[in-house]
Design an enzyme around this catalytic site. Structure first.
Site, PDB file in Angstrom:
ATOM      1  N   CYS A 150       1.462  -1.368   0.251  1.00 36.04           N
ATOM      2  CA  CYS A 150      -0.122   0.144  -0.071  1.00 36.04           C
ATOM      3  C   CYS A 150       0.306   0.893  -0.086  1.00 36.04           C
ATOM      4  CB  CYS A 150      -0.938  -0.093   0.992  1.00 36.04           C
ATOM      5  SG  CYS A 150      -1.556   1.690   1.473  1.00 36.04           S
TER       6      CYS A 150
ATOM      7  N   ASP B 153      -3.854  29.259   4.180  1.00 33.48           N
ATOM      8  CA  ASP B 153      -3.550  27.779   4.709  1.00 33.48           C
ATOM      9  C   ASP B 153      -2.977  27.449   2.583  1.00 33.48           C
ATOM     10  OD1 ASP B 153      -3.815  24.922   4.305  1.00 33.48           O
ATOM     11  OD2 ASP B 153      -6.115  24.998   5.091  1.00 33.48           O
TER      12      ASP B 153
ATOM     13  N   GLN C  54     -11.668  18.151   4.616  1.00 32.18           N
ATOM     14  CA  GLN C  54     -10.273  17.109   5.504  1.00 32.18           C
ATOM     15  C   GLN C  54     -10.246  16.400   5.615  1.00 32.18           C
ATOM     16  OE1 GLN C  54      -7.602  18.758   6.785  1.00 32.18           O
ATOM     17  NE2 GLN C  54      -8.018  20.950   5.938  1.00 32.18           N
TER      18      GLN C  54
ATOM     19  N   CYS D 225       0.975  22.497   5.434  1.00 26.81           N
ATOM     20  CA  CYS D 225       0.819  21.172   5.128  1.00 26.81           C
ATOM     21  C   CYS D 225       2.727  20.169   4.808  1.00 26.81           C
ATOM     22  CB  CYS D 225      -0.305  20.231   4.564  1.00 26.81           C
ATOM     23  SG  CYS D 225       0.264  20.999   2.866  1.00 26.81           S
TER      24      CYS D 225
END
Ligand code: SAH
Length: 437
Positions: free
Chosen positions: A69, A368, A270, A395
């Site tokens: 994965c 953001d 999100q 992020c």
């Protein structure tokens, strides 16, 4: 991070991740393989019918398919160790600017993903299988349950796989082009309990559709809406353009920080709602709005941060590149009866250059951006407009540090900084930083 970010979710790594974040916020997905990628966990073994007992390929035995994965790169690390490493990483990058506060972790770091995707196919013996694409390939690795995915969603996927047989619905075969069901996407509203099932089909005709819906609802009465999405293209995007609602309203709702958000099959939202509340809560604590400020919500996605901030602001201006996200943002504002917010579809840099040229005033900037960070057009306009505060959610701590370098050279000082773990078991870390003069 924000993915959808999510608009179209793609199945193959890069495209997928990129698409989700639309525009780049790596958010989740793009984050490397990160977060939006389905991190697999326990799974079916070779026999698709039996959930695998798990030939563990990795040390801790938590996930038998973690190697294939590739979603949970840190599956072998204790959660406390993960947090320490993320904290250290963030500290190393941000402490040149400001002391960092203790990282915001999860109390229960599993099953946090509210969006779950499974690809359907057949094994060599023509048993129907569902799971994930092996990292970097289109080989399907069977997965029945996953450490970080919503458990109900995983159970629904298994039930769908079992129902296919009795309804004689074949999964789609990418090589031959035969078969019908390509993917199943499940989105869940953490706060509302609402569940959306999206059946991604290769053609619009689904035999015994009504009976299939009835049978699925009998097993899972908690499902609140079912949508058929038609994807007849040979791309690696999961979702196609055509949609038909076959049960319920075609969307679900969730509540974040007291505001309601509508989530459609393609909306960005999100993926870790518990941490999102903490993230937004911390950003607003840093902003410390007094009630009459003009606030800019830049890179606003579907408007979540600005909408949550609107109660404590005089006026909120949202700017976002993606037109669909802006549509959702306007819809979300209406839904929450918010009158002091306006959204603009534009490149945030271009928009801010225009604002600065017109002499517009902003008191607080909430930003953001995607993983790539912001750009000079945006940052130099912020400097020109002289907001009292800039709250930067990121992020990607590396591009954050780069942008902080620019802003601090121009006279801003970093006053507060903290990491927030939105993606346990991956190496990604979200950060929130507050600057003022
Ligand atoms: N703040 C939102 C979304 C953040 S994700 C939330 O928390 O959900 C980052 C967003 O930036 C994405 O929606 C992406 O479409 C948008 N984006 C990327 N590049 C942009 C640009 N140049 N100008 C404006 N928005 C951009």
């Amino acid at each position: 991070m924000k993915d959808n970010r999510d608009r179209l979710i793609t199945a193959k790594k890069k495209a997928a991740r990129q698409a989700e974040r639309q525009g780049g916020k790596p958010s989740v997905a793009q984050v490397s393989k990160d977060a939006n990628k389905k991190p697999a966990v326990t799974s079916a073994g070779k026999d698709a019918k039996k959930p695998a007992t798990g030939k563990q390929k990795k040390g801790n035995g938590i996930c038998p398919v973690s190697k294939e994965c590739g979603g949970c790169k840190w599956i072998d690390k204790e959660y406390t160790v993960q947090l320490k490493e993320k904290e250290k990483w963030v500290k190393g990058l941000l402490e040149p600017f400001c002391k960092t506060e203790p990282i915001i972790g999860m109390e229960q770091p599993t099953h946090y993903r509210n969006k779950v995707h499974a690809v359907f196919g057949e094994d060599r013996k023509h048993n129907i299988i569902s799971g994930i694409y092996e990292e970097g390939t289109h080989r399907i690795v069977p997965v029945d349950s996953c450490l970080i995915e919503n458990e109900k969603a995983d159970a629904i996927i298994v039930s769908i796989r079992e129902l296919l047989k009795s309804f004689k619905i074949r999964p789609y075969n990418e090589d031959t082009g035969y078969g019908l069901l390509r993917h199943v996407l499940i989105r869940t509203g953490q706060a509302t309990g609402q569940i959306m099932v999206v059946l991604v089909l290769a053609s619009p005709i689904m035999p015994s559709k009504n009976n299939f819906v009835k049978a699925l609802l009998k097993i899972h009465p908690e499902i609140t809406t079912i949508v058929v999405n038609v994807n007849n293209r040979g791309t690696s995007m999961i979702l196609g353009d055509k949609e038909q609602v076959i049960y319920g309203r075609g969307y679900i709702e969730d509540v974040l920080c007291g505001k309601t958000f509508r989530i459609s099959p393609k909306s960005f939202y999100q993926v870790n709602p518990l941490q999102t509340e903490k993230l937004y809560g911390k950003a607003l604590e840093f902003a410390d709005l007094q009630g009459n400020e003009t606030v800019l919500d830049a890179y606003c996605g579907t408007g979540t941060i600005g909408i949550i901030a609107s109660d404590k602001a005089g006026k909120v201006i949202g700017v976002e590149l993606n037109a669909d996200a802006v549509k959702d943002a306007r819809e979300n504002a209406k839904r929450n009866n918010i009158k002091n917010i306006q959204f603009y579809q534009n490149d945030a840099g271009k928009f801010l250059v225009e604002m600065a040229e017109q002499g517009a005033k902003v008191d607080v900037v909430l930003m953001d951006p995607p993983r790539s960070g912001s750009d000079e057009a945006f940052l130099s306009s912020v400097v020109k407009m002289k907001p009292k505060k800039v709250v930067y959610i990121s992020c990607n701590p590396e591009t954050l540090a780069r942008d902080l370098k620019y802003l601090t050279k121009q006279g801003y000082k970093v006053k507060r900084a903290v990491g927030c773990d939105m993606f346990p078991f991956t190496s990604h870390c979200e950060c929130i930083v507050m600057l003022s003069k």
